[in-house]
Design a protein around this motif. Structure first.
Motif, PDB file in Angstrom:
ATOM      1  N   PHE A   1       1.012  -1.282   0.061  1.00 11.55           N
ATOM      2  CA  PHE A   1      -0.004  -0.071   0.237  1.00 11.55           C
ATOM      3  C   PHE A   1       0.780   1.179  -0.080  1.00 11.55           C
ATOM      4  O   PHE A   1       1.357   1.658   1.115  1.00 11.55           O
ATOM      5  CB  PHE A   1      -1.006   0.047   1.146  1.00 11.55           C
ATOM      6  CG  PHE A   1      -1.686  -1.218   1.275  1.00 11.55           C
ATOM      7  CD1 PHE A   1      -2.930  -1.461   0.428  1.00 11.55           C
ATOM      8  CD2 PHE A   1      -1.472  -2.339   2.191  1.00 11.55           C
ATOM      9  CE1 PHE A   1      -3.517  -2.557   0.626  1.00 11.55           C
ATOM     10  CE2 PHE A   1      -2.219  -3.429   2.083  1.00 11.55           C
ATOM     11  CZ  PHE A   1      -3.272  -3.517   1.332  1.00 11.55           C
TER      12      PHE A   1
ATOM     13  N   HIS B   1       0.562   4.246  -0.113  1.00  9.40           N
ATOM     14  CA  HIS B   1      -0.113   5.655   0.346  1.00  9.40           C
ATOM     15  C   HIS B   1      -0.417   5.397   1.835  1.00  9.40           C
ATOM     16  O   HIS B   1      -0.367   4.420   2.528  1.00  9.40           O
ATOM     17  CB  HIS B   1      -1.384   5.859  -0.582  1.00  9.40           C
ATOM     18  CG  HIS B   1      -2.268   4.711  -0.319  1.00  9.40           C
ATOM     19  ND1 HIS B   1      -3.190   4.442   0.662  1.00  9.40           N
ATOM     20  CD2 HIS B   1      -2.460   3.672  -1.305  1.00  9.40           C
ATOM     21  CE1 HIS B   1      -3.878   3.163   0.508  1.00  9.40           C
ATOM     22  NE2 HIS B   1      -3.600   2.760  -0.924  1.00  9.40           N
TER      23      HIS B   1
ATOM     24  N   TRP C   1      -2.733   6.547   5.437  1.00  7.99           N
ATOM     25  CA  TRP C   1      -4.086   6.376   5.708  1.00  7.99           C
ATOM     26  C   TRP C   1      -4.965   7.462   4.879  1.00  7.99           C
ATOM     27  O   TRP C   1      -4.779   8.591   4.854  1.00  7.99           O
ATOM     28  CB  TRP C   1      -4.515   6.460   6.998  1.00  7.99           C
ATOM     29  CG  TRP C   1      -5.648   5.995   7.730  1.00  7.99           C
ATOM     30  CD1 TRP C   1      -6.802   6.719   7.963  1.00  7.99           C
ATOM     31  CD2 TRP C   1      -6.059   4.804   7.629  1.00  7.99           C
ATOM     32  NE1 TRP C   1      -7.637   6.088   8.521  1.00  7.99           N
ATOM     33  CE2 TRP C   1      -7.269   4.634   8.273  1.00  7.99           C
ATOM     34  CE3 TRP C   1      -5.703   3.404   7.255  1.00  7.99           C
ATOM     35  CZ2 TRP C   1      -8.272   3.565   8.397  1.00  7.99           C
ATOM     36  CZ3 TRP C   1      -6.233   2.261   7.428  1.00  7.99           C
ATOM     37  CH2 TRP C   1      -7.748   2.347   8.041  1.00  7.99           C
ATOM     38  N   PRO C   2      -6.100   6.929   4.196  1.00  4.73           N
ATOM     39  CA  PRO C   2      -6.792   7.809   3.481  1.00  4.73           C
ATOM     40  C   PRO C   2      -7.660   8.661   4.186  1.00  4.73           C
ATOM     41  O   PRO C   2      -8.973   8.772   4.078  1.00  4.73           O
ATOM     42  CB  PRO C   2      -7.858   6.862   2.510  1.00  4.73           C
ATOM     43  CG  PRO C   2      -7.895   5.565   3.462  1.00  4.73           C
ATOM     44  CD  PRO C   2      -6.582   5.579   4.131  1.00  4.73           C
TER      45      PRO C   2
ATOM     46  N   ASP D   1      -4.422  11.147  -0.538  1.00  4.75           N
ATOM     47  CA  ASP D   1      -4.225   9.893  -0.184  1.00  4.75           C
ATOM     48  C   ASP D   1      -5.523   9.039  -0.654  1.00  4.75           C
ATOM     49  O   ASP D   1      -5.407   7.774  -0.965  1.00  4.75           O
ATOM     50  CB  ASP D   1      -4.115   9.517   1.370  1.00  4.75           C
ATOM     51  CG  ASP D   1      -2.586   9.547   1.689  1.00  4.75           C
ATOM     52  OD1 ASP D   1      -1.723   9.416   0.629  1.00  4.75           O
ATOM     53  OD2 ASP D   1      -2.319  10.214   2.858  1.00  4.75           O
ATOM     54  N   ARG D   2      -6.818   9.618  -0.555  1.00  3.04           N
ATOM     55  CA  ARG D   2      -7.978   9.101  -1.046  1.00  3.04           C
ATOM     56  C   ARG D   2      -7.748   8.889  -2.544  1.00  3.04           C
ATOM     57  O   ARG D   2      -8.156   7.913  -2.852  1.00  3.04           O
ATOM     58  CB  ARG D   2      -9.140   9.952  -0.850  1.00  3.04           C
ATOM     59  CG  ARG D   2      -9.666   9.980   0.674  1.00  3.04           C
ATOM     60  CD  ARG D   2     -11.067  10.693   0.642  1.00  3.04           C
ATOM     61  NE  ARG D   2     -11.317  10.870   1.971  1.00  3.04           N
ATOM     62  CZ  ARG D   2     -11.608  12.041   2.290  1.00  3.04           C
ATOM     63  NH1 ARG D   2     -11.958  13.072   1.591  1.00  3.04           N
ATOM     64  NH2 ARG D   2     -11.794  12.414   3.608  1.00  3.04           N
TER      65      ARG D   2
ATOM     66  N   VAL E   1      -5.529   5.881  -2.966  1.00  2.00           N
ATOM     67  CA  VAL E   1      -6.179   4.711  -2.982  1.00  2.00           C
ATOM     68  C   VAL E   1      -6.809   4.051  -4.246  1.00  2.00           C
ATOM     69  O   VAL E   1      -6.683   2.976  -4.196  1.00  2.00           O
ATOM     70  CB  VAL E   1      -7.182   4.738  -1.686  1.00  2.00           C
ATOM     71  CG1 VAL E   1      -7.905   3.532  -1.611  1.00  2.00           C
ATOM     72  CG2 VAL E   1      -6.500   4.845  -0.276  1.00  2.00           C
ATOM     73  N   MET E   2      -7.550   4.851  -4.797  1.00  2.55           N
ATOM     74  CA  MET E   2      -8.294   4.721  -5.775  1.00  2.55           C
ATOM     75  C   MET E   2      -7.255   4.215  -6.981  1.00  2.55           C
ATOM     76  O   MET E   2      -7.691   3.417  -8.014  1.00  2.55           O
ATOM     77  CB  MET E   2      -9.150   5.880  -6.410  1.00  2.55           C
ATOM     78  CG  MET E   2     -10.180   6.300  -5.609  1.00  2.55           C
ATOM     79  SD  MET E   2     -11.012   4.959  -4.625  1.00  2.55           S
ATOM     80  CE  MET E   2     -12.172   4.620  -6.276  1.00  2.55           C
TER      81      MET E   2
ATOM     82  N   SER F   1      -4.078   3.254  -7.130  1.00  4.40           N
ATOM     83  CA  SER F   1      -2.905   2.148  -6.777  1.00  4.40           C
ATOM     84  C   SER F   1      -3.749   0.754  -6.477  1.00  4.40           C
ATOM     85  O   SER F   1      -2.831  -0.231  -6.292  1.00  4.40           O
ATOM     86  CB  SER F   1      -2.164   2.534  -5.765  1.00  4.40           C
ATOM     87  OG  SER F   1      -2.656   2.819  -4.580  1.00  4.40           O
ATOM     88  N   ASN F   2      -4.936   0.729  -6.493  1.00  3.98           N
ATOM     89  CA  ASN F   2      -5.461  -0.630  -6.053  1.00  3.98           C
ATOM     90  C   ASN F   2      -6.111  -1.121  -7.392  1.00  3.98           C
ATOM     91  O   ASN F   2      -7.171  -0.525  -8.150  1.00  3.98           O
ATOM     92  CB  ASN F   2      -6.730  -0.504  -5.057  1.00  3.98           C
ATOM     93  CG  ASN F   2      -7.303  -1.635  -4.633  1.00  3.98           C
ATOM     94  OD1 ASN F   2      -7.940  -2.317  -5.482  1.00  3.98           O
ATOM     95  ND2 ASN F   2      -7.232  -2.096  -3.503  1.00  3.98           N
TER      96      ASN F   2
ATOM     97  N   LEU G   1     -10.106  -0.967  -7.307  1.00  2.00           N
ATOM     98  CA  LEU G   1     -10.833   0.180  -7.017  1.00  2.00           C
ATOM     99  C   LEU G   1     -10.417   1.276  -8.241  1.00  2.00           C
ATOM    100  O   LEU G   1     -11.209   2.106  -8.573  1.00  2.00           O
ATOM    101  CB  LEU G   1     -10.250   1.032  -5.753  1.00  2.00           C
ATOM    102  CG  LEU G   1     -10.704   0.185  -4.520  1.00  2.00           C
ATOM    103  CD1 LEU G   1      -9.982   0.891  -3.412  1.00  2.00           C
ATOM    104  CD2 LEU G   1     -11.962   0.218  -4.584  1.00  2.00           C
ATOM    105  N   HIS G   2      -9.325   0.911  -9.281  1.00  2.00           N
ATOM    106  CA  HIS G   2      -8.838   1.916 -10.090  1.00  2.00           C
ATOM    107  C   HIS G   2      -9.784   1.736 -11.307  1.00  2.00           C
ATOM    108  O   HIS G   2      -9.926   2.603 -12.394  1.00  2.00           O
ATOM    109  CB  HIS G   2      -7.481   1.698 -10.525  1.00  2.00           C
ATOM    110  CG  HIS G   2      -7.265   0.883 -11.804  1.00  2.00           C
ATOM    111  ND1 HIS G   2      -7.418  -0.568 -11.766  1.00  2.00           N
ATOM    112  CD2 HIS G   2      -7.034   1.156 -13.019  1.00  2.00           C
ATOM    113  CE1 HIS G   2      -7.201  -1.055 -13.045  1.00  2.00           C
ATOM    114  NE2 HIS G   2      -7.018   0.009 -13.673  1.00  2.00           N
TER     115      HIS G   2
END
Ligand code: HEM
Length: 246
Positions: A16, A18, A20-21, A26-27, A30-31, A33-34, A37-38
């Motif tokens: 991970f 990034h 904590w979102p 960071d939010r 999260v989107m 780099s996953n 979610l991307h």
């Protein structure tokens, strides 16, 4: 202890990348780099996230297509598309293969479900006005997906080679034959001859297990990519009124 903590932290950060979102950057990370979610845009309208906004009908269509693909592949282990043996193999599948009847019914019911869900998805898209620019291209891709879904059901119907299948396809292709200009060409191209026989079974099998699923897969990928590029689900200006966003 300190070393173990540092090691765990290194492993965690290698996965991970990034923090904590709890902040916009960071939010967003999260989107992007996953892997899962991307598929979503970094920012979407809050309203479009409500379960009752889309009822997840597009995603349900994909899940049902997945069930159809898995059960379809398993059915191929037992089925042979020849007029002498097709029906015989269906009987063997129903009576002698462990869970054969369940497998066949799962495939059949999922096929019915997919038609219903795709039509409902189309109704939802229309109701929320998501066919309007800039999403008109995705609407057209959707229309092709609907036709392909119906085509998959139609071609699959012949495969058991029972009386119901034989006569349904005889009637269905005769109806296609009444299309002005190209009717007879369409009918003979589908059947590979003047009537429903081995040539038709071979063609319907190839269309059903290979051609149609491959095109559905390709168009669905374009469809999802387009949703992402268009910024997620459409929310019309009038729907946005009174919205509170933090
Ligand atoms: C195999 C069939 C189909 C699959 C797998 C599929 C899948 C999806 C998915 C996953 C979404 C995003 C999430 C959602 O709306 O639930 C979506 C959105 C969309 N679909 Fe489909 N779809 C299919 C058929 C159709 C059909 C028949 C139409 C219309 C003729 C259509 C038009 C659209 C449009 C315009 C959007 C964007 C919606 C928005 O921005 O609110 N799709 N589709």
């Amino acid at each position: 202890m300190k070393k173990i903590k540092a090691f765990i932290s290194r492993v965690w950060k290698s996965i991970f990348r990034h923090g904590w979102p709890d902040n916009p950057l960071d939010r967003a990370l999260v989107m992007t780099s996953n892997l899962f979610l991307h598929l979503h845009p970094v920012k979407v309208n809050r309203k479009s996230l409500r379960a009752t906004y889309s009822f997840g009908l597009g995603v349900i269509s994909i899940i049902v297509f997945g069930v159809l693909s898995v059960t379809g592949i398993l059915l191929m282990f037992y089925y042979t598309p020849t007029v002498e043996r097709a029906y015989q193999y269906i009987l063997i599948l129903e009576t002698q293969v462990p869970f054969g009847q369940l497998l066949r019914n799962l495939h059949r019911w999922s096929a019915h479900l997919m038609v219903i869900v795709v039509v409902l998805h189309m109704v939802r898209v229309f109701y929320t006005g998501a066919y309007k620019p800039p999403r008109q291209f995705n609407w057209v891709v959707g229309v092709f997906l609907l036709l392909l879904t119906l085509g998959a059901s139609f071609t699959g119907y012949l495969l058991p080679w029972d009386q119901l299948a034989y006569w349904a396809i005889t009637v269905g292709t005769s109806v296609a034959g009444y299309e002005p200009l190209m009717g007879e060409t369409i009918r003979t191209t589908l059947l590979g001859g003047p009537e429903v026989g081995q040539e038709a079974l071979t063609r319907f099998y190839a269309l059903h297990i290979m051609v149609i699923p491959a095109i559905i897969l390709l168009l669905t990928s374009i469809h999802i990519w387009r949703v992402r590029k268009d910024g997620g689900l459409a929310v019309q200006e009038t729907d946005k009124e009174g919205e509170t966003d933090d």
